[in-house]
Design a protein around this motif. Structure first.
Motif, short mmCIF file in Angstrom:
data_model
loop_
_atom_site.label_atom_id
_atom_site.label_comp_id
_atom_site.label_asym_id
_atom_site.label_seq_id
_atom_site.Cartn_x
_atom_site.Cartn_y
_atom_site.Cartn_z
N GLY A 1 -13.53 0.78 14.23
CA GLY A 1 -13.82 2.17 13.93
C GLY A 1 -12.98 3.13 14.76
N LEU A 2 -12.80 2.81 16.05
CA LEU A 2 -11.98 3.66 16.92
C LEU A 2 -10.53 3.68 16.46
CD1 LEU A 2 -13.39 2.64 20.44
CD2 LEU A 2 -13.83 4.76 19.18
N CYS A 3 -10.04 2.52 15.99
CA CYS A 3 -8.66 2.46 15.53
C CYS A 3 -8.46 3.29 14.26
CB CYS A 3 -8.26 1.01 15.26
SG CYS A 3 -8.05 0.02 16.76
N GLN A 4 -9.46 3.27 13.37
CA GLN A 4 -9.36 4.09 12.17
C GLN A 4 -9.36 5.58 12.50
OE1 GLN A 4 -12.32 2.12 9.25
NE2 GLN A 4 -10.68 2.96 7.97
N LEU A 5 -10.08 5.96 13.57
CA LEU A 5 -10.08 7.35 13.99
C LEU A 5 -8.78 7.72 14.70
CD1 LEU A 5 -13.75 7.68 15.33
CD2 LEU A 5 -12.84 8.53 13.16
N ALA A 6 -8.26 6.78 15.50
CA ALA A 6 -7.04 7.07 16.27
C ALA A 6 -5.81 7.06 15.38
CB ALA A 6 -6.89 6.05 17.40
N PHE A 7 -5.71 6.06 14.50
CA PHE A 7 -4.58 5.96 13.59
C PHE A 7 -5.03 6.45 12.22
CE2 PHE A 7 -4.00 2.57 16.74
CZ PHE A 7 -2.74 2.88 17.22
N VAL A 8 -4.82 7.73 11.98
CA VAL A 8 -5.29 8.35 10.74
C VAL A 8 -4.59 7.70 9.56
CG1 VAL A 8 -5.48 10.51 9.46
CG2 VAL A 8 -5.68 10.50 11.96
N GLY A 9 -5.38 7.30 8.57
CA GLY A 9 -4.82 6.67 7.38
C GLY A 9 -4.83 5.16 7.41
N MET A 10 -5.29 4.55 8.51
CA MET A 10 -5.35 3.09 8.57
C MET A 10 -6.37 2.57 7.56
SD MET A 10 -6.45 0.56 11.75
CE MET A 10 -4.93 0.81 12.69
N THR A 11 -5.99 1.54 6.81
CA THR A 11 -6.90 0.95 5.83
C THR A 11 -8.01 0.18 6.53
OG1 THR A 11 -5.54 -1.05 5.65
CG2 THR A 11 -5.07 0.76 4.11
N GLN A 12 -9.17 0.12 5.88
CA GLN A 12 -10.32 -0.53 6.50
C GLN A 12 -10.10 -2.04 6.67
OE1 GLN A 12 -14.05 0.44 4.71
NE2 GLN A 12 -15.21 -1.07 5.87
N ASN A 13 -9.45 -2.69 5.69
CA ASN A 13 -9.20 -4.12 5.80
C ASN A 13 -8.34 -4.46 7.00
OD1 ASN A 13 -10.71 -4.82 3.56
ND2 ASN A 13 -8.97 -4.73 2.15
N PHE A 14 -7.33 -3.63 7.26
CA PHE A 14 -6.44 -3.89 8.40
C PHE A 14 -7.15 -3.59 9.72
CE2 PHE A 14 -2.68 -2.74 11.11
CZ PHE A 14 -2.14 -4.02 11.14
N SER A 15 -8.02 -2.60 9.73
CA SER A 15 -8.71 -2.23 10.97
C SER A 15 -9.65 -3.32 11.46
CB SER A 15 -9.48 -0.92 10.78
OG SER A 15 -10.59 -1.10 9.90
N THR A 16 -10.17 -4.16 10.54
CA THR A 16 -11.11 -5.21 10.96
C THR A 16 -10.45 -6.25 11.85
OG1 THR A 16 -10.63 -6.45 8.92
CG2 THR A 16 -12.51 -4.95 8.90
N PHE A 17 -9.12 -6.33 11.83
CA PHE A 17 -8.42 -7.31 12.66
C PHE A 17 -8.14 -6.78 14.07
CE2 PHE A 17 -7.51 -8.77 8.39
CZ PHE A 17 -7.67 -10.14 8.51
N PHE A 18 -8.57 -5.56 14.37
CA PHE A 18 -8.37 -4.99 15.70
C PHE A 18 -9.57 -5.23 16.61
CE2 PHE A 18 -4.97 -2.92 13.58
CZ PHE A 18 -4.07 -2.55 14.56
N GLY A 19 -10.57 -5.92 16.14
CA GLY A 19 -11.74 -6.18 16.97
C GLY A 19 -12.85 -6.79 16.15
N GLY A 20 -14.05 -6.74 16.70
CA GLY A 20 -15.20 -7.25 15.98
C GLY A 20 -15.20 -8.76 15.87
N THR A 21 -15.96 -9.25 14.90
CA THR A 21 -16.16 -10.68 14.73
C THR A 21 -14.87 -11.40 14.38
OG1 THR A 21 -18.31 -10.05 13.84
CG2 THR A 21 -17.68 -12.34 13.63
N SER A 22 -14.07 -10.81 13.49
CA SER A 22 -12.87 -11.49 13.00
C SER A 22 -11.93 -11.85 14.14
CB SER A 22 -12.14 -10.59 11.99
OG SER A 22 -12.99 -10.25 10.92
N LEU A 23 -11.59 -10.88 14.97
CA LEU A 23 -10.63 -11.12 16.05
C LEU A 23 -11.20 -12.06 17.10
CD1 LEU A 23 -7.78 -10.32 16.85
CD2 LEU A 23 -8.75 -8.49 18.25
N LEU A 24 -12.48 -11.94 17.42
CA LEU A 24 -13.10 -12.83 18.41
C LEU A 24 -13.02 -14.29 17.95
CD1 LEU A 24 -16.27 -10.91 19.64
CD2 LEU A 24 -14.50 -11.90 21.09
N ILE A 25 -13.35 -14.53 16.70
CA ILE A 25 -13.33 -15.90 16.19
C ILE A 25 -11.91 -16.44 16.15
CG2 ILE A 25 -13.76 -17.32 14.14
CD1 ILE A 25 -16.20 -15.64 13.58
N MET A 26 -10.97 -15.64 15.66
CA MET A 26 -9.58 -16.10 15.56
C MET A 26 -9.02 -16.48 16.93
SD MET A 26 -7.55 -13.92 12.68
CE MET A 26 -7.68 -12.39 13.59
N VAL A 27 -9.17 -15.59 17.90
CA VAL A 27 -8.61 -15.85 19.23
C VAL A 27 -9.29 -17.05 19.87
CG1 VAL A 27 -8.32 -14.90 21.55
CG2 VAL A 27 -7.91 -13.46 19.56
#
Length: 446
Positions: free
Chosen positions: A383-409
């Protein structure tokens, strides 16, 4: 570059490791193929048209599930439920081993107890999958009603429940085979593949959005990639971060030989609960919005909007609370103190027994707080990335944190650690010249 090529040659020269990697890739390929096979009774062309305009699986618990299964949920494939029913059953059985003394006793019986609990988990998976399959059919009949073939309607319910249940059991079997004969934890790898499967599409969508805007779109995209790399590096530090408590072992002399007397460290994880607090927090917020219907009102629409400040605040508090709760469930200082005492180990300056348990519990409480705050920050990063980078798509923003990135790393670290262990066992250099790769201490099956 030369050392990297040499490391790849060393990996491929080990027959056992080569067979493990090949076997794992083969089963992953089978899983990917299955995610693109549509359920009987559904028109694929109409489904694709309806899926483009569908927003019900873009967020909340459904969006999280669709991410875990690589888009199979929204694609209505035979693996639409993926491995998640098995994960739910495993988490339930794990909690039961903590809360129910009889089950905890069975778990301590060794290999036979573990097999018995695994069998119970499989039976529970069948029930959970059948229940979720019925709910999924309701989702299909309301969201994708136009894609259903009318001539097949008499058989659709029965066939879909059977196929989804069998599909989940087959994915569970693939995960177990990867764990037994492949490389890494099969369940975790299957979830990671599902998440990574959406990465190319997310990057393509972000690229299209940036290029159509013009005026420095490429530069913004590069900045986003650099920031993503920085977030991954920070997340690696969070996953591997430990507080090492010094432990001494008393000397024992048996005949002419001396045992013990060594100095070691007890590693306490900063993030012992893993990804579970984020999953619980997302599920709770979604269920509140779904049950009360608040998510449909203007006043409380923030429950489905991860860029809203109130959502971030409530979500962060929920993650911190669940972190302490789950850590308390899976971490037992009393058991750890008893094991130290049984092995003639002690913490310098601390009496054995209950004082040691209190000392370990106090340290764990202190390091859990910053770990919980950092975990909450990772959870709200999309959510912070979507606010900071105006126009970022929601699908791409999910890879900047949350469950997806934690599991992948976490899964990648575990897999690399297993490869490095195989190399070091055969006296090859490890993957990193600067030191050993550390995986996670598995607190969950994820």
């Amino acid at each position: 570059m030369k050392k990297f090529i040499k490391t790849l040659r060393n990996i491929w020269s080990i027959e056992e490791l080569r067979n493990k990697i090949t076997f794992t890739l083969l089963l992953i390929f089978i899983y990917i193929v299955g995610t693109h096979i549509i359920l009987p009774g559904i028109n694929p062309n109409e489904l694709a048209k309806l899926a483009e305009g569908n927003s019900k699986t873009s967020g909340g618990l459904l969006g999280l599930l669709d991410t875990f299964v690589g888009g199979s949920f929204n694609r209505a494939s035979i693996f639409a439920l993926g491995i998640m029913p098995y994960i739910s059953a495993s988490i339930f059985m794990q909690l039961m081993t903590i809360l129910v003394p009889q089950i905890a006793k069975i778990q301590k019986e060794g290999e036979s107890g573990r097999k018995k609990i695994n069998q119970w988990t499989r039976y529970l998976t069948v029930g959970v999958t059948a229940f979720q399959a019925i709910a999924y059919i309701g989702f299909l009949t309301t969201t994708y009603k136009g894609a259903l073939i009318p001539e097949y309607s008499n058989y659709f319910w029965v066939s879909t429940v059977v196929i989804l249940t069998v599909g989940t059991l087959f994915v569970m079997w693939l995960g177990e085979k990867i764990t037994d004969k492949g490389l890494g934890n099969g369940t975790s790898i299957i979830i990671m593949i599902g998440i990574l499967g959406r990465l190319p599409q997310a990057i393509a969508q972000e690229w299209a959005a940036r290029t159509t805007r013009g005026a420095g779109g490429l530069l913004i995209m590069l900045i986003e990639i650099v920031f993503l790399i920085a977030v991954i590096m920070g997340l690696i530090m969070l996953i591997q971060g430990t507080r090492r408590v010094p432990v001494n072992y008393a000397k024992q002399i048996v005949g002419n030989r001396q045992f013990g007397g060594a100095r070691n460290f007890l590693p306490l994880k900063v993030n012992a609960s893993g990804v579970m607090p984020i999953i619980f927090a997302q599920a709770i917020l979604f269920l509140i919005a779904f049950i009360t219907g608040l998510g449909q009102t203007t006043q409380a629409s923030f429950l489905n909007d991860h860029t809203n400040v109130w959502y971030m605040l409530i979500y962060s508090v929920a993650v911190i609370a669940f972190t302490f709760l789950y850590t308390a469930l899976i971490f037992n200082p009393k058991q750890m103190a008893d094991e130290l005492k049984r092995n003639n180990g002690f913490i310098p300056g601390v009496k054995p027994g209950q004082p040691t348990a209190d000392y370990i519990g106090t340290i764990m409480d202190r390091i859990t707080l910053p770990g919980a705050v950092l975990l909450a920050f990772v959870g709200i990063l999309p959510g912070l990335c979507q606010l900071a980078f105006v126009g970022m798509t929601q699908n791409f923003s999910t890879f900047f944190g949350g469950t997806s990135l934690l599991i992948m790393v976490g899964v990648i670290l575990d897999t690399l650690q297993q490869i490095e262990t195989q190399l070091l066992m055969r006296q090859y250099d490890g993957l990193m010249s600067s030191g050993r790769i550390q995986g996670r201490q598995a607190a969950t099956t994820i």
